[in-house]
Design a protein around this motif. Structure first.
Motif, short mmCIF file in Angstrom:
data_model
loop_
_atom_site.label_atom_id
_atom_site.label_comp_id
_atom_site.label_asym_id
_atom_site.label_seq_id
_atom_site.Cartn_x
_atom_site.Cartn_y
_atom_site.Cartn_z
N CYS A 101 0.83 -1.21 0.00
CA CYS A 101 0.00 0.00 0.00
C CYS A 101 0.86 1.26 0.00
N ILE A 102 1.94 1.25 0.80
CA ILE A 102 2.84 2.41 0.85
C ILE A 102 3.49 2.61 -0.51
N ASN A 103 3.94 1.52 -1.12
CA ASN A 103 4.54 1.63 -2.46
C ASN A 103 3.54 2.16 -3.48
N SER A 104 2.29 1.71 -3.37
CA SER A 104 1.26 2.17 -4.30
C SER A 104 1.00 3.66 -4.13
N ILE A 105 1.01 4.14 -2.89
CA ILE A 105 0.79 5.57 -2.64
C ILE A 105 1.93 6.40 -3.24
N MET A 106 3.18 5.93 -3.02
CA MET A 106 4.31 6.66 -3.59
C MET A 106 4.28 6.62 -5.12
N PHE A 107 3.88 5.48 -5.68
CA PHE A 107 3.79 5.37 -7.14
C PHE A 107 2.72 6.31 -7.68
N HIS A 108 1.59 6.39 -7.00
CA HIS A 108 0.53 7.31 -7.42
C HIS A 108 1.00 8.76 -7.32
N THR A 109 1.78 9.06 -6.28
CA THR A 109 2.32 10.42 -6.13
C THR A 109 3.23 10.77 -7.30
N LEU A 110 4.07 9.82 -7.70
CA LEU A 110 4.97 10.07 -8.83
C LEU A 110 4.21 10.26 -10.13
N CYS B 54 7.31 -0.56 -8.63
CA CYS B 54 6.50 -1.60 -9.28
C CYS B 54 7.16 -2.97 -9.13
N ASN B 55 8.47 -3.02 -9.33
CA ASN B 55 9.19 -4.29 -9.23
C ASN B 55 9.08 -4.89 -7.84
N ASP B 56 9.35 -4.08 -6.81
CA ASP B 56 9.31 -4.59 -5.44
C ASP B 56 7.90 -4.95 -5.01
N THR B 57 6.91 -4.19 -5.47
CA THR B 57 5.52 -4.48 -5.10
C THR B 57 5.06 -5.81 -5.69
N VAL B 58 5.33 -6.02 -6.97
CA VAL B 58 4.93 -7.28 -7.62
C VAL B 58 5.71 -8.45 -7.02
N LEU B 59 6.99 -8.23 -6.70
CA LEU B 59 7.79 -9.29 -6.09
C LEU B 59 7.23 -9.69 -4.74
N MET B 60 6.86 -8.72 -3.92
CA MET B 60 6.26 -9.05 -2.62
C MET B 60 4.96 -9.82 -2.80
N LEU B 61 4.17 -9.45 -3.80
CA LEU B 61 2.92 -10.16 -4.07
C LEU B 61 3.19 -11.61 -4.46
N LEU B 62 4.16 -11.84 -5.34
CA LEU B 62 4.47 -13.19 -5.80
C LEU B 62 4.98 -14.07 -4.67
N VAL B 63 5.92 -13.57 -3.87
CA VAL B 63 6.48 -14.39 -2.80
C VAL B 63 5.44 -14.64 -1.71
N SER B 64 4.54 -13.69 -1.50
CA SER B 64 3.47 -13.91 -0.52
C SER B 64 2.52 -15.01 -0.98
N VAL B 65 2.18 -15.00 -2.27
CA VAL B 65 1.32 -16.05 -2.82
C VAL B 65 1.99 -17.41 -2.70
N LEU B 66 3.28 -17.48 -3.03
CA LEU B 66 4.00 -18.75 -2.93
C LEU B 66 4.06 -19.23 -1.48
N TYR B 67 4.24 -18.29 -0.55
CA TYR B 67 4.32 -18.68 0.86
C TYR B 67 2.99 -19.24 1.35
N VAL B 68 1.90 -18.59 0.96
CA VAL B 68 0.58 -19.08 1.36
C VAL B 68 0.30 -20.45 0.74
N LEU B 69 0.66 -20.62 -0.52
CA LEU B 69 0.46 -21.92 -1.18
C LEU B 69 1.26 -23.02 -0.50
N SER B 70 2.48 -22.70 -0.10
CA SER B 70 3.32 -23.71 0.55
C SER B 70 2.75 -24.11 1.90
N LEU B 71 2.23 -23.16 2.66
CA LEU B 71 1.66 -23.49 3.97
C LEU B 71 0.39 -24.33 3.85
#
Length: 308
Positions: A43-52, A72-89
């Motif tokens: 969310c913080i990254n999205s706010i800064m991206f919207h500001t830019l 954008c890169n870090d936000t999508v990366l966090m989303l991907l690794v979070s999805v993988l972590y949830v799937l693994s659990l």
């Protein structure tokens, strides 16, 4: 081929046993903390991206284009690794073809985080050391080309690993599996190539950042009339160096996890694996944009607000 399949099945059984330990004995709070942390900073990254993106000047300057790319890169990366972590659990299997795309994107984005810092440092170096040619060398078109080159260079190793796995066992891409990057390492040379390129990117970016920092210091001594700008550039490059240290943690994530797998206790491994995931993979993705972004956005918005 048979030995490779057996080793893959054995690895899946080991992962399944460890995940069961995590689900039966580990608190749900671990999952909640990791997901909430990821969502907060996305969310913080999205706010800064919207500001830019809200101001035309930010969409034209190379340094802000590169920063927006990092967000954008870090936000999508966090989303991907979070999805993988949830799937693994949840012991959720997904098609190997889908997993290959996720692994390709995530492995590429981890490296792009470091390489992007090097390009940002070079832009700062050109602005201070070649101010009269900065508008010619650091153009919007050159920035877009630099981003495209980053993606091509950083995806080489994971793309080779996935293509080699596809050639060796094309039928397996129709099967469902536990999605991990190690599944696509079917030969020792793939691990060597992956770790070698990680080391190459880190050393190259470190050399670029130190070179730009020293160059900016030299320029500051020879141009006393522009001390303020050169001091700002020095602080910016130092921030890039701090961000690079955080990116190094992400590059070492797989190596640390393989070392932790040598522990005899499955429960201890899962506890350490969670800490590795949280503090080595997720936290750098959260802190890196904050280190550079909040300072840069605030400095950029102050003149605009004064004009209102």
């Amino acid at each position: 081929m048979a030995s490779t399949n057996q080793s893959s099945e054995g690895s899946a059984v080991v992962h399944q046993q460890m995940f069961k330990v995590e689900l039966n004995e580990g608190p749900l709070s671990k999952l909640v903390v990791s997901i909430l942390m990821s969502l907060l900073f996305m969310c913080i990254n999205s706010i800064m991206f919207h500001t830019l993106m809200s101001k035309p000047v930010f969409r034209e300057l190379p340094r802000y284009i590169l920063f927006a790319h990092m967000l954008c890169n870090d936000t999508v990366l966090m989303l991907l690794v979070s999805v993988l972590y949830v799937l693994s659990l949840n012991l959720q299997k997904i098609p190997k073809a889908v997993c290959s795309l996720i692994v390709l994107m995530s492995a590429t984005m981890v490296r792009i985080s470091a390489v992007n810092l090097g390009v940002m440092s070079l832009e700062c170096y050109v602005a201070i050391c070649f101010p009269l040619r900065h508008s010619e060398m650091a153009t919007q078109k050159m920035t877009v080309v630099s981003i495209a080159v980053m993606w091509v260079l950083c995806c080489i190793s994971p793309a080779i690993a996935i293509l080699y796995a596809l050639v060796q066992s094309p039928a397996s891409f129709k099967d469902s599996m536990f999605c991990t990057q190690q599944v696509f390492f079917m030969a020792p040379w793939q691990v060597t190539l992956f770790q070698g390129l990680n080391g190459f990117f880190f050393v190259a970016v470190t050399a670029i950042i130190f070179f730009t920092y020293i160059s900016v210091i030299v320029a500051a001594r020879s141009a006393s009339a522009e001390k303020d700008s050169t001091k700002k550039a020095q602080r910016t490059v130092l921030l890039h160096l701090g961000q690079l240290v955080l990116c190094l943690n992400s590059l070492l994530y797989g190596t640390i996890e393989r070392a932790l797998a040598m522990t005899s206790s499955s429960r201890l491994f899962m506890d350490l694996r969670y800490l590795n995931y949280l503090f080595v993979l997720i936290l750098p993705r959260c802190l890196s944009p904050l280190i550079y972004g909040l300072r840069r956005c605030c400095l950029a918005l102050i003149p605009l607000l004064c004009q209102v």
